[in-house]
Every structure is written in structure tokens, then in C-alpha cells.
Design a protein around this motif. Structure first.
Motif, PDB file in Angstrom:
ATOM      1  N   LYS A 181       0.842  -1.209   0.000  1.00  9.99           N
ATOM      2  CA  LYS A 181       0.000   0.000   0.000  1.00  9.99           C
ATOM      3  C   LYS A 181       0.874   1.255   0.000  1.00  9.99           C
ATOM      4  N   ILE A 182       1.977   1.200   0.728  1.00  9.93           N
ATOM      5  CA  ILE A 182       2.907   2.335   0.757  1.00  9.93           C
ATOM      6  C   ILE A 182       3.507   2.553  -0.634  1.00  9.93           C
ATOM      7  N   LYS A 183       3.881   1.467  -1.292  1.00 13.75           N
ATOM      8  CA  LYS A 183       4.420   1.565  -2.650  1.00 13.75           C
ATOM      9  C   LYS A 183       3.388   2.181  -3.591  1.00 13.75           C
ATOM     10  N   PHE A 184       2.147   1.775  -3.410  1.00 11.57           N
ATOM     11  CA  PHE A 184       1.069   2.327  -4.236  1.00 11.57           C
ATOM     12  C   PHE A 184       0.972   3.831  -4.052  1.00 11.57           C
ATOM     13  N   TRP A 185       1.006   4.289  -2.808  1.00  8.65           N
ATOM     14  CA  TRP A 185       0.914   5.721  -2.527  1.00  8.65           C
ATOM     15  C   TRP A 185       2.101   6.482  -3.115  1.00  8.65           C
ATOM     16  N   ILE A 186       3.286   5.905  -2.980  1.00 11.06           N
ATOM     17  CA  ILE A 186       4.486   6.559  -3.526  1.00 11.06           C
ATOM     18  C   ILE A 186       4.385   6.666  -5.045  1.00 11.06           C
ATOM     19  N   LEU A 187       3.942   5.585  -5.682  1.00 11.55           N
ATOM     20  CA  LEU A 187       3.791   5.571  -7.138  1.00 11.55           C
ATOM     21  C   LEU A 187       2.788   6.629  -7.594  1.00 11.55           C
ATOM     22  N   ARG A 237      11.101  17.090  -9.818  1.00 13.74           N
ATOM     23  CA  ARG A 237      10.618  16.300 -10.958  1.00 13.74           C
ATOM     24  C   ARG A 237      11.607  15.198 -11.310  1.00 13.74           C
ATOM     25  N   LEU A 238      12.887  15.500 -11.189  1.00 15.93           N
ATOM     26  CA  LEU A 238      13.918  14.500 -11.441  1.00 15.93           C
ATOM     27  C   LEU A 238      13.828  13.369 -10.417  1.00 15.93           C
ATOM     28  N   ILE A 239      13.598  13.734  -9.154  1.00 20.25           N
ATOM     29  CA  ILE A 239      13.479  12.716  -8.094  1.00 20.25           C
ATOM     30  C   ILE A 239      12.291  11.796  -8.377  1.00 20.25           C
ATOM     31  N   THR A 240      11.149  12.381  -8.762  1.00 20.95           N
ATOM     32  CA  THR A 240       9.971  11.553  -9.051  1.00 20.95           C
ATOM     33  C   THR A 240      10.217  10.658 -10.265  1.00 20.95           C
ATOM     34  N   THR A 241      10.965  11.155 -11.242  1.00 18.47           N
ATOM     35  CA  THR A 241      11.313  10.330 -12.415  1.00 18.47           C
ATOM     36  C   THR A 241      12.146   9.131 -12.000  1.00 18.47           C
ATOM     37  N   ILE A 242      13.107   9.359 -11.118  1.00 17.67           N
ATOM     38  CA  ILE A 242      13.956   8.276 -10.624  1.00 17.67           C
ATOM     39  C   ILE A 242      13.125   7.239  -9.869  1.00 17.67           C
ATOM     40  N   ILE A 243      12.174   7.718  -9.071  1.00 19.78           N
ATOM     41  CA  ILE A 243      11.302   6.805  -8.314  1.00 19.78           C
ATOM     42  C   ILE A 243      10.488   5.932  -9.266  1.00 19.78           C
ATOM     43  N   LEU A 244       9.893   6.536 -10.284  1.00 17.44           N
ATOM     44  CA  LEU A 244       9.079   5.796 -11.246  1.00 17.44           C
ATOM     45  C   LEU A 244       9.914   4.770 -12.009  1.00 17.44           C
ATOM     46  N   CYS A 245      11.113   5.171 -12.410  1.00 17.33           N
ATOM     47  CA  CYS A 245      12.011   4.248 -13.111  1.00 17.33           C
ATOM     48  C   CYS A 245      12.440   3.102 -12.202  1.00 17.33           C
ATOM     49  N   THR A 246      12.682   3.411 -10.936  1.00 21.38           N
ATOM     50  CA  THR A 246      13.085   2.377  -9.971  1.00 21.38           C
ATOM     51  C   THR A 246      11.988   1.337  -9.806  1.00 21.38           C
ATOM     52  N   PHE A 247      10.749   1.800  -9.669  1.00 23.02           N
ATOM     53  CA  PHE A 247       9.618   0.866  -9.574  1.00 23.02           C
ATOM     54  C   PHE A 247       9.545  -0.021 -10.814  1.00 23.02           C
ATOM     55  N   ALA A 248       9.739   0.588 -11.981  1.00 22.56           N
ATOM     56  CA  ALA A 248       9.657  -0.176 -13.229  1.00 22.56           C
ATOM     57  C   ALA A 248      10.741  -1.236 -13.305  1.00 22.56           C
ATOM     58  N   PHE A 249      11.982  -0.844 -13.004  1.00 18.34           N
ATOM     59  CA  PHE A 249      13.107  -1.776 -13.154  1.00 18.34           C
ATOM     60  C   PHE A 249      13.092  -2.877 -12.096  1.00 18.34           C
TER      61      PHE A 249
END
Length: 391
Positions: A7-13, A39-51
């Protein structure tokens, strides 16, 4: 109290994507809270979730759903083609990969959460986001009196939140959201956005009855709904005409004169350039973001042509394959009377119309909302929630 990591991951995403897109809009509007570092930090977070999602599904669980495989295949193809074509610019690479990255990251998260735990949060948060975009757009246009291309195009953030609005069961809130989107479209006079919303709404109303056991809308109610909506659109358009020198219906009348804001001329140039390209370029493409070099600085405003130009026949094929698989899922949802079938159909029609008359997948912004929506709907169906129930 036990922390629910998923659920925490969902909220972060969800918040990372919303923050990324709001800050992008803020930059377009030149608002003081625009911040590229966040914006760069959020991009890194999204990419991290994907990878991490790719690593877990491919190497740990070793179970890939068909839809995940389709988007993963698209990701790998686009990545390899960019490298092969010598396009090592990180910004261009991330821009072309934004489409699959958002789907892969959100799908991996949604698969681990019970739909009943997150559906309410998704609807609430995305409705709030619609209000944020509507207020910001209204402020910039009416108060700051700023009006240029990217500002006008920013209404697509509201347009691509439209499928989330259709998930809302309370009709009063849902209808308010729909009217806010339509009002912004009428004020922006974006013809492609208007066509997309009208088509999506029609598809939703036509297919909704066959995909819902409760049959909320009879044929009579659908006809009344459409009639009332047309009257409201007409009234709102008259009001908006007081602020603009023209209105969206006048723009439709002038389409033969302006060629769809020059789209027909641009497409004719692109088709000619493709026909006269060498065999190698037709097969492997010319590279992403190079179409403007032959059109005088303009994009093709058509994702199908853009894919063929950028990545050749292979790129167009894998893009069409995504469409084919989405349509395959839509048919399956209808047959199994899946509760969100009609909404899913509306989202596909949005995708098609905007890809045909505008551009989505090569702009790393509002397409994220469509990917977020698809990943939730598909993962919800795969988890077995395929019968009508109140959530």
C-alpha cells in the motif's frame, strides 16, 4: 499496527506520477512552484519501480502476464532502437520510454494490492488532480491571460483523467468532473480533444449496458443524457464565446481552410518523405524526434506516422500490436461482463483518437494517466474481480 508495504508503494507511485505531471504543468505555466529537481526525483522513483518490477517478474517470480510482456517488449524494442540509431541523449531516451515505464511500474504495484483497498483512493486522488488542473488552467487563461501552444495543450491532462471520472459511482460527482473537462476543452478550442471526449463518452454509453449486470442506463436514459449534455455544451460554448473571439464550432467550420491547423499539409509531407526514403530508413526508421527536420519544425501530430518515421516498420508493427492486444482485452472484458468494461472501451477510444489527430506516446506527460488507468483495470481483472460488485 502492521505496515502494508504494498500500500505504501502504491501511494508513492501515485503521488510521484501526480507530482511529476503537476510540476511539468507548473513549468509550462511559469508558476513559482515549478521545480526540476523534484521532478527528477519523481522520475527516478518511477524508473526504480519499473526496473525492480521487471527484475522481480522476470528473474525471481519468472511469471509474466501477456499484457506485461507486450509492454516490456515495447520497452526493450524502443530502448534497443534508440541505441542502434545512435540516440544516446538521456532526455530523448527517457521521453520515448516514458509510455512503457509508467505502465510497467504501476502494473507491478497494482498486482500486489487488493483492488478493493485502492480503488477508492485512486478515484478520490485523480478527481482532486482534475480540480487542480482545472483551477490552474483557469487561472492562467482567465487571470494571467496567458495563451500559447503548450498552455492550450495542457488541457490534455484533464482529458486523460476522463476514464478515472467514469469509475466514480456517484453520478453527481462524476458529472461535475465531466463538465469541468468539457468546459476546459471548449475554452481551449482543441478540436482533437473535443472529438476524443465525445467519442469516448459515446463508446462508454453504448457499451456500458452490456457490461453491467445492474444496467444502470436504459436506452431512454442514455438518450436523455446525451440530449442534456448537448444542451449544456451549447450553453457553455455561448458563455465561453464572450471571452474568445471565436468558438470551437467555428473552428470546426474552418477546418477546410486551415487543414486541421496545418496537420494535413504536415502529414502529406511526412508521407512523401517516407515514400521517398531508402529501404534501410523504412525498415529501421530515421530516429525519434527527427520528423521536425523535414516538416519545418513541426511534429507529425499522428503517432502512427511518427512511429513509422522514427522506428520504421518494426516500430509501427509493435505499436499496432499494443492496440491489437488492448482490443483483445476489451472483447474479453465484454464477454465476461467485467464491471469496468465500458470504461476500458472508452479509454481505448481516447487513445486512438488522440493518437490519430495529435500525439501521445512521444510526449512524456499526460500519457502517464492512461497507462496508470490501464494497469489498474487489467491487474484488477487478472486478480479475479470480474463480476459486478459495489466497492
Amino acid at each position: 499496527m502492521i505496515l502494508n508495504i504494498n500500500k505504501i508503494k502504491f501511494w508513492i507511485l501515485l503521488n510521484s506520477l501526480n507530482i511529476y505531471l503537476v510540476l511539468y504543468v507548473a513549468k509550462v505555466y511559469q508558476l513559482p512552484f515549478a521545480n526540476d529537481n523534484i521532478r527528477l526525483i519523481t522520475t527516478i522513483i518511477l524508473c526504480t519501480f519499473a526496473f525492480f518490477g521487471i527484475f522481480e517478474m522476470v528473474f525471481i517470480k519468472q511469471e509474466l502476464s501477456k499484457v506485461y510482456s507486450v509492454f516490456l517488449g515495447y520497452f526493450i524494442f524502443i530502448f534497443c532502437m534508440n541505441i542502434y540509431l545512435g540516440q544516446f541523449n538521456l532526455t530523448d531516451l527517457m521521453t520515448s520510454l516514458f509510455f512503457p515505464i509508467i505502465f510497467l511500474s504501476s502494473y507491478a504495484i497494482f498486482k500486489k494490492n487488493r483492488s478493493i483497498d485502492i480503488i477508492g483512493e485512486i478515484k478520490k486522488n485523480q478527481f482532486i488532480m482534475l480540480l487542480v488542473y482545472f483551477i490552474l488552467y483557469s487561472f492562467v487563461r482567465l487571470v494571467a491571460n496567458v495563451d500559447y501552444g503548450m498552455v492550450t495543450n495542457s488541457i490534455y491532462y484533464q482529458v486523460l483523467l476522463f476514464p478515472f471520472l467514469l469509475l466514480i459511482r456517484k453520478s453527481s460527482i462524476r458529472n461535475i468532473g465531466i463538465m469541468l473537462v468539457i468546459t476546459s476543452i471548449l475554452f481551449s478550442m482543441k478540436r482533437a480533444a473535443f472529438i476524443a471526449i465525445v467519442v469516448a463518452l459515446l463508446v462508454y454509453l453504448i457499451t456500458q449496458n452490456s457490461s453491467s449486470i445492474k444496467k444502470q442506463f436504459s436506452k431512454t436514459r442514455k438518450a436523455i443524457t446525451l440530449a442534456v449534455l448537448m444542451i449544456i455544451i451549447y450553453i457553455v460554448n455561448i458563455f465561453i464565446s464572450l471571452f474568445n473571439d471565436t468558438n470551437i464550432f467555428n473552428r470546426f467550420e474552418s477546418i477546410t481552410d486551415d487543414g486541421g491547423s496545418g496537420r494535413l499539409e504536415i502529414l502529406s509531407i511526412m508521407i512523401y518523405q517516407i515514400k521517398t526514403s531508402g529501404f534501410y530508413d523504412v525498415i529501421f526508421g530515421h530516429g525519434v524526434f527527427t520528423s521536425s527536420e523535414v516538416t519545418g519544425g513541426f511534429a507529425s501530430h499522428n503517432d502512427f506516422v511518427e512511429m513509422l518515421w522514427s522506428y520504421g516498420i518494426g516500430g509501427l508493427f509493435i505499436y499496432l500490436f499494443i492496440y491489437g492486444y488492448l482490443i483483445h482485452l476489451a472483447i474479453k472484458f465484454i464477454r465476461n461482463k467485467y464491471r469496468y468494461s465500458a470504461v476500458f472501451n472508452a479509454s481505448i477510444s481516447l487513445f486512438f483518437v488522440l493518437s490519430l489527430f495529435s500525439q501521445l506516446i512521444f510526449i512524456p506527460t499526460y500519457i502517464g494517466y492512461l497507462c496508470l488507468f490501464w494497469s489498474f483495470i487489467i491487474s484488477d481483472y487478472e486478480k479475479g474481480f470480474n463480476k459486478e460488485e459495489v466497492i
